[in-house]
Enzyme design. Structure first.
Site, PDB file in Angstrom:
ATOM      1  N   HIS A 139      -7.916   9.304  -2.110  1.00 55.11           N
ATOM      2  CA  HIS A 139      -7.273   9.304  -0.798  1.00 55.11           C
ATOM      3  C   HIS A 139      -8.127   9.954   0.288  1.00 55.11           C
ATOM      4  O   HIS A 139      -8.208   9.462   1.416  1.00 55.11           O
ATOM      5  CB  HIS A 139      -5.917  10.012  -0.899  1.00 55.11           C
ATOM      6  CG  HIS A 139      -4.945   9.612   0.163  1.00 55.11           C
ATOM      7  ND1 HIS A 139      -3.575   9.707   0.003  1.00 55.11           N
ATOM      8  CD2 HIS A 139      -5.120   9.105   1.406  1.00 55.11           C
ATOM      9  CE1 HIS A 139      -2.971   9.279   1.089  1.00 55.11           C
ATOM     10  NE2 HIS A 139      -3.882   8.915   1.962  1.00 55.11           N
ATOM     11  N   ASP A 179       0.839  -1.186   0.000  1.00 54.89           N
ATOM     12  CA  ASP A 179       0.000   0.000   0.000  1.00 54.89           C
ATOM     13  C   ASP A 179       0.877   1.240   0.000  1.00 54.89           C
ATOM     14  O   ASP A 179       1.707   1.426   0.898  1.00 54.89           O
ATOM     15  CB  ASP A 179      -0.904  -0.005   1.235  1.00 54.89           C
ATOM     16  CG  ASP A 179      -1.823   1.199   1.277  1.00 54.89           C
ATOM     17  OD1 ASP A 179      -2.953   1.090   0.770  1.00 54.89           O
ATOM     18  OD2 ASP A 179      -1.409   2.254   1.803  1.00 54.89           O
ATOM     19  N   TYR A 208       2.684   9.889   0.049  1.00 49.27           N
ATOM     20  CA  TYR A 208       3.658   9.287   0.961  1.00 49.27           C
ATOM     21  C   TYR A 208       5.097   9.506   0.482  1.00 49.27           C
ATOM     22  O   TYR A 208       6.037   9.404   1.275  1.00 49.27           O
ATOM     23  CB  TYR A 208       3.444   7.782   1.097  1.00 49.27           C
ATOM     24  CG  TYR A 208       2.126   7.340   1.660  1.00 49.27           C
ATOM     25  CD1 TYR A 208       1.285   8.219   2.333  1.00 49.27           C
ATOM     26  CD2 TYR A 208       1.712   6.015   1.513  1.00 49.27           C
ATOM     27  CE1 TYR A 208       0.070   7.793   2.834  1.00 49.27           C
ATOM     28  CE2 TYR A 208       0.496   5.584   2.014  1.00 49.27           C
ATOM     29  CZ  TYR A 208      -0.324   6.473   2.667  1.00 49.27           C
ATOM     30  OH  TYR A 208      -1.522   6.047   3.153  1.00 49.27           O
ATOM     31  N   LYS A 262      -2.914   5.840  -4.343  1.00 50.00           N
ATOM     32  CA  LYS A 262      -4.040   6.737  -4.075  1.00 50.00           C
ATOM     33  C   LYS A 262      -3.926   8.066  -4.814  1.00 50.00           C
ATOM     34  O   LYS A 262      -2.826   8.599  -4.986  1.00 50.00           O
ATOM     35  CB  LYS A 262      -4.131   6.997  -2.566  1.00 50.00           C
ATOM     36  CG  LYS A 262      -4.161   5.712  -1.741  1.00 50.00           C
ATOM     37  CD  LYS A 262      -4.157   5.970  -0.253  1.00 50.00           C
ATOM     38  CE  LYS A 262      -4.001   4.675   0.522  1.00 50.00           C
ATOM     39  NZ  LYS A 262      -2.615   4.173   0.487  1.00 50.00           N
TER      40      LYS A 262
END
Length: 319
Positions: A121, A53, A58, A88
């Site tokens: 997201h 994931d 990120y 996402k």
């Protein structure tokens, strides 16, 4: 190497999409350096993880892509198809005209031709590209779910994503989405743990054929929004001692027994393997009853990340 069960996701048409029940999260705050992240992902593949994931926000898509390439070179996997990759759509790009450029940017970062699960997201958008938190109140705007979801559906039709889903959507938001979607969401990724059980929302998702994936299943201790209600629970500790397991394993097993999948994160090799070792025992009805009455976290989940805005308060109130 651990054997991880899988779940078959709905709303994927003729493409039968199975997702490993446990995935490895790749977010870290502060962000891990690329070599550390790559090494951790390779260790996870060796341990048996096949679901990873990530997210544009990120900053770990490129690290995951480098690890996948190295795993192929080393023969740890035979093809990219052995992995399930979730990434996402960041809130800065939650606009109909920006969705396709955003998924293509993620594909380039990952070095792959398709994403297994592409997720919205957050259930709102930012008025401009945002790279740090918290942000100004005026930048948090309502999401035009109809136009954005149409672009998400196009990602699937083009083969850029095998499945599409959402994250942090409430019952009300899902009702709106389901009323207009040609392709319903396969997944709703939510924060969920023994201390944040989301019973109403998870039951609603199941009734609509939407699979729930739980992030922060150990309570998000040592973050701005989490606490130690899970790993510091006397009730969970007592159950763990009786079963010869860790408190983390008992907590992950509880989440699994809710019928949801899990995204758990550790760059520690031993804990990484422990997080997979939850399939050789079950919780008793008495233990489940005790855990159902654990003190639940109060307050606004997203406030520390985004800021105490009205739209965030409204989202959280429905969870």
């Amino acid at each position: 190497m651990a054997k991880i069960p899988s779940v078959t996701l709905s709303s994927c048409g003729d493409d039968i999409l199975t997702m490993p029940i446990i995935g490895m999260g790749t977010s870290s705050y502060p962000r891990a350096d690329p070599e550390t992240a790559k090494a951790a992902i390779l260790e996870a593949i060796k341990a048996g993880y096949r679901h990873f994931d990530t997210a544009y926000s990120y900053g770990s898509e490129q690290d995951l892509g480098a690890a996948i390439a190295e795993a192929l070179r080393l023969g740890l996997i035979n093809s990219r198809n052995e992995l399930f990759i979730t990434t996402k759509l960041w809130a800065s790009f939650a606009d109909k005209d920006l969705v396709l450029p955003a998924i293509n940017a993620s594909l380039r970062n990952l070095g792959v031709e398709y994403i297994d699960m592409y997720i919205i997201h957050w259930p709102f958008k930012f008025g401009k590209e945002v790279k740090s938190m918290p942000i100004e109140r005026d930048l948090v705007q309502p999401l035009d779910i109809k136009s954005v979801w149409e672009a998400m559906e196009e990602c699937k039709r083009l083969g850029l994503a095998r499945g599409i889903g959402v994250s942090n959507f409430t019952c009300k938001m899902l009702e709106e989405l389901l009323s207009l979607a040609k392709i319903p969401p396969s997944v709703n990724q939510l924060e969920m743990s023994p201390a944040w059980q989301l019973k109403k929302l998870s039951h609603f998702c199941k009734s609509k054929g939407i699979h729930v994936t739980a992030y922060s299943p150990l309570g998000a201790a040592r973050t701005k929004w989490g606490d130690d209600r899970v790993l510091g629970s006397d009730v969970i500790e007592e159950i763990a001692v009786a079963k010869g397991k860790t408190t983390a394993q008992i907590s992950l097993r509880w989440v699994y027994e809710q019928g949801v999948s899990i995204v758990t994160k550790s760059f520690n090799k031993e804990r990484m393997r422990q997080n997979l070792d939850i399939f050789d025992f079950c919780l008793t009805e008495e233990e489940l009853e005790k855990m159902s009455h654990l003190p639940q976290r109060k307050g606004v989940t997203f406030a520390s990340l985004i800021g105490p805005h009205d739209i965030v308060l409204e989202i959280d109130a429905e969870l």
